[in-house]
Design a protein around this motif. Structure first.
Motif, short mmCIF file in Angstrom:
data_model
loop_
_atom_site.label_atom_id
_atom_site.label_comp_id
_atom_site.label_asym_id
_atom_site.label_seq_id
_atom_site.Cartn_x
_atom_site.Cartn_y
_atom_site.Cartn_z
N LEU A 113 -1.78 -7.23 -2.48
CA LEU A 113 -1.54 -6.19 -3.49
C LEU A 113 -1.74 -4.80 -2.90
O LEU A 113 -1.01 -3.86 -3.23
CB LEU A 113 -2.47 -6.39 -4.69
N PHE A 114 -2.73 -4.64 -2.05
CA PHE A 114 -2.97 -3.34 -1.43
C PHE A 114 -1.79 -2.93 -0.55
O PHE A 114 -1.48 -1.73 -0.43
CB PHE A 114 -4.24 -3.37 -0.60
N ALA A 115 -1.11 -3.91 0.04
CA ALA A 115 -0.06 -3.60 1.02
C ALA A 115 1.32 -3.44 0.40
O ALA A 115 2.11 -2.61 0.87
CB ALA A 115 -0.02 -4.71 2.08
N MET A 116 1.64 -4.21 -0.65
CA MET A 116 3.03 -4.27 -1.10
C MET A 116 3.62 -2.93 -1.53
O MET A 116 4.75 -2.60 -1.14
CB MET A 116 3.18 -5.30 -2.21
N PRO A 117 2.95 -2.12 -2.35
CA PRO A 117 3.59 -0.86 -2.77
C PRO A 117 3.74 0.15 -1.64
O PRO A 117 4.41 1.17 -1.81
CB PRO A 117 2.63 -0.33 -3.85
N ASN A 118 3.13 -0.13 -0.49
CA ASN A 118 3.27 0.76 0.66
C ASN A 118 4.45 0.38 1.55
O ASN A 118 4.68 1.03 2.59
CB ASN A 118 1.98 0.77 1.49
N ALA A 119 5.18 -0.67 1.17
CA ALA A 119 6.36 -1.05 1.94
C ALA A 119 7.39 0.08 1.89
O ALA A 119 7.64 0.66 0.84
CB ALA A 119 6.96 -2.34 1.38
N SER A 120 7.99 0.37 3.03
CA SER A 120 8.95 1.48 3.10
C SER A 120 10.39 1.03 3.19
O SER A 120 11.30 1.85 3.08
CB SER A 120 8.62 2.36 4.31
N THR A 121 10.60 -0.27 3.41
CA THR A 121 11.96 -0.81 3.47
C THR A 121 12.06 -2.03 2.56
O THR A 121 11.05 -2.64 2.19
CB THR A 121 12.35 -1.23 4.90
N LEU A 122 13.29 -2.38 2.22
CA LEU A 122 13.51 -3.51 1.34
C LEU A 122 13.01 -4.81 1.95
O LEU A 122 12.39 -5.63 1.26
CB LEU A 122 15.00 -3.61 1.01
N TRP A 123 13.24 -4.99 3.23
CA TRP A 123 12.80 -6.25 3.86
C TRP A 123 11.29 -6.30 4.01
O TRP A 123 10.68 -7.37 3.92
CB TRP A 123 13.49 -6.43 5.21
N ALA A 124 10.66 -5.16 4.22
CA ALA A 124 9.20 -5.14 4.27
C ALA A 124 8.62 -5.50 2.90
O ALA A 124 7.65 -6.26 2.80
CB ALA A 124 8.70 -3.77 4.72
N GLY A 125 9.22 -4.97 1.84
CA GLY A 125 8.78 -5.32 0.50
C GLY A 125 8.97 -6.79 0.21
O GLY A 125 8.12 -7.44 -0.42
N SER A 126 10.09 -7.36 0.67
CA SER A 126 10.34 -8.79 0.46
C SER A 126 9.31 -9.64 1.21
O SER A 126 8.80 -10.63 0.68
CB SER A 126 11.75 -9.14 0.94
N LEU A 127 8.98 -9.25 2.45
CA LEU A 127 7.98 -9.98 3.22
C LEU A 127 6.62 -9.95 2.52
O LEU A 127 5.93 -10.98 2.43
CB LEU A 127 7.86 -9.39 4.62
N MET A 128 6.23 -8.79 2.01
CA MET A 128 4.95 -8.70 1.34
C MET A 128 4.93 -9.52 0.06
O MET A 128 3.90 -10.08 -0.32
CB MET A 128 4.62 -7.24 1.02
N LEU A 129 6.09 -9.64 -0.61
CA LEU A 129 6.15 -10.48 -1.80
C LEU A 129 5.93 -11.95 -1.44
O LEU A 129 5.26 -12.68 -2.16
CB LEU A 129 7.49 -10.30 -2.50
N TRP A 130 6.48 -12.38 -0.31
CA TRP A 130 6.26 -13.76 0.13
C TRP A 130 4.76 -14.01 0.36
O TRP A 130 4.23 -15.04 -0.06
CB TRP A 130 7.03 -14.01 1.44
N ILE A 131 4.10 -13.09 1.03
CA ILE A 131 2.68 -13.27 1.31
C ILE A 131 1.87 -13.24 0.02
O ILE A 131 0.95 -14.06 -0.18
CB ILE A 131 2.20 -12.19 2.28
N LEU A 132 2.23 -12.33 -0.88
CA LEU A 132 1.51 -12.21 -2.15
C LEU A 132 1.64 -13.48 -2.98
O LEU A 132 0.64 -14.01 -3.49
CB LEU A 132 2.04 -11.01 -2.94
#
Length: 517
Positions: A113-132
């Motif tokens: 949760l701490f990391a996901m809103p700091n994603a700067s690209t669409l694929w980074a956001g998708s990766l963080m969603l997988w981990i979350l």
């Protein structure tokens, strides 16, 4: 005595007195402590449900791409929950059987949760969603199994209903959190293009703290005893079904059919140039078929211990209640997945007249959907306290069917109401359905499976929630983008239809007693 695979196959009907005490009734506050952690778990899911589409669209995703990006949640559940269930069934530590997984999942979820809103690209956001989603599934499955572990049959509907109370409360908190941070604390809800708003950042940080605190409450206030329910003592149920029974259930021909079906589906997708989501379903079918073939070959070779491959056997020989419930859950979760993805763009477009995620009107609509989602979760929390009495009077199946029909009627209201304020009316029906969806199916499962397999069967039951979401991810993008011309409102009509079909299928679920025979 440690519960491990070495002693898991014994007949508890013969040795129950030596291994575990019979499950005792718990007081209301003992059940309360056991369920508190789901307040934090649902904060994570609530933030995900309300804000994921907003984050992805902020990072540049088109509305037709949302189903593919959302596929992380169902796929991680498909992979994580059966495995966590299998291992937690066979775990015993100083802090118990399920609690190590509860705590580990909560800590990992907070970090995600701490990391996901700091994603700067669409694929980074998708990766963080997988981990979350993988992290929160690590906590979610043991909570379901813990109720079945700790409560006798007559208290399980109450236990799962109280879980819904905390799920509802957590979801309300998560849904209104960005709005509260903006309107009460002055946190800015607007951001420049491609940047997630400060209000969403702050909401995710608060959610990370809450999930660790709530789960820790349950972990350190709820002991785990080594017991076996009286129902399973009477049944003489062991962890592993007799090998002969399992070998008769495992068919090499069935494995070939599943593998061939997956390969054929992938070939059709390649030749037809269909969407990438189809390959996920094809891969699941192919892998399941291959695993069936491997298990059948090992059993025929005299191998008695299969490790995690036993999950494949458990799927094949699952009780009739789970098989029928699978159809109910297919329609239910196809409809829910559709609702979660498309409610924000549907309300923003129809009631607020905005389709651009950077517009103030769109964000106002998104915030209002957050309030509405909080509303249906709040209603579910209240209705959940009434469900045990209703289910005891009319039966679990009839109660669940009626609640699902309320949800179908509620979703239909989104197509008929113009004033966004009046959307509170259909939310009542959705809240009633949600209360039942999160409680009664789990009570049905826990009453139909042996104690020693509770964890793995709760994980297998989650597969019934995942497959429809994968199918929805395949068909919804082209359906909404092409057939409906990008009009997300019609996706909610599909959602309403699915809940109505689920209500009808519920009436075909057999009673657990008959299903065992």
């Amino acid at each position: 005595m440690q519960v491990t695979e070495n002693n898991a196959g014994q007949n508890p009907g013969q040795n129950a007195a030596e291994t575990r005490a019979i499950a005792r009734k718990l007081t209301f506050f003992q059940i309360w402590n056991m369920c508190v952690g789901l307040f934090g778990v649902q904060i994570v899911w609530g933030l995900h449900n309300v804000n994921t589409s907003r984050i992805f669209q902020t990072l540049g995703a088109d509305v037709s791409e949302l189903p593919l990006l959302w596929i992380a949640a169902p796929l991680s559940g498909l992979l994580v929950q059966p495995v966590i269930g299998y291992f937690s069934d066979r775990t015993w530590t100083r802090i118990g059987r399920r609690r190590p997984y509860l705590l580990a999942g909560a800590v990992l979820s907070a970090l995600s949760l701490f990391a996901m809103p700091n994603a700067s690209t669409l694929w980074a956001g998708s990766l963080m969603l997988w981990i979350l989603t993988a992290s929160i599934n690590t906590s979610m499955e043991p909570f379901r199994a813990l109720v079945a572990d700790r409560l006798p049959e007559e208290q399980r509907t109450q236990g799962y209903a109280l879980q819904v109370f905390f799920i509802g409360a957590g979801a309300v908190f998560a849904s209104v959190l960005p709005w509260v941070l903006t309107h009460w604390f002055g946190v800015d809800a607007q951001a420049s293009a491609g940047v997630v708003s400060p209000a969403v950042h702050a909401a995710y940080y608060v959610g990370g703290i809450c999930v660790v605190a709530a789960v820790a409450w349950t972990v350190f206030s709820t002991p785990e005893d080594r017991f076996i329910p009286a129902r399973d003592v009477a049944m003489g149920a062991g962890v592993t079904a007799p090998q002969g029974h399992r070998m008769r259930g495992m068919s090499g021909r069935g494995g070939l059919l599943w593998a061939a079906g997956g390969a054929l589906l992938a070939l059709i997708a390649v030749l037809g140039g269909y969407s990438r989501e189809i390959y996920f379903v094809a891969a699941i079918s192919f892998a399941y078929g291959v695993l069936q073939l491997v298990v059948s070959w090992l059993r025929q070779g005299g191998v008695s211990k299969l490790g995690m491959l036993e999950i494949v056997e458990d799927i094949r020989v699952m009780p009739a209640v789970l098989r029928r419930l699978g159809l109910v859950q297919f329609f239910t979760w196809f409809g829910l997945f559709t609702m979660w993805i498309y409610t924000i763009p549907a309300v923003a477009a129809r009631q607020y007249g905005a389709t651009d995620a950077t517009d103030a009107a769109y964000n106002a609509g998104a915030d209002w959907v957050g309030i509405l989602f909080a509303g249906y979760n709040g209603i579910a929390a209240i209705v959940a306290l009434l469900l045990p009495g209703i289910a005891a009077r009319v039966g679990r199946r009839a109660c669940h069917a009626a609640c699902l029909m309320f949800g179908a009627v509620g979703l239909t209201g989104f197509l008929m109401i113009d004033d966004p304020v009046m959307l509170w009316l259909p939310i009542i029906g959705i809240g009633i359905a949600w209360a039942s969806i999160l409680s009664i199916p789990y009570a049905l499962v826990s009453s139909a499976v042996p104690y020693q397999k509770t964890g793995v069967y709760m994980g297998i039951h989650n597969i019934f929630l995942v497959i429809p979401q994968l199918v929805a991810a395949i068909v919804l993008g082209p359906l909404v983008g092409t057939v409906f011309g990008g009009n997300a409102v019609w996706a909610l009509a599909i959602s309403a239809t699915c809940l109505a079909l689920a209500a009808l299928c519920t009436l075909a679920i057999p009673h657990a007693g008959r299903a065992r025979g």
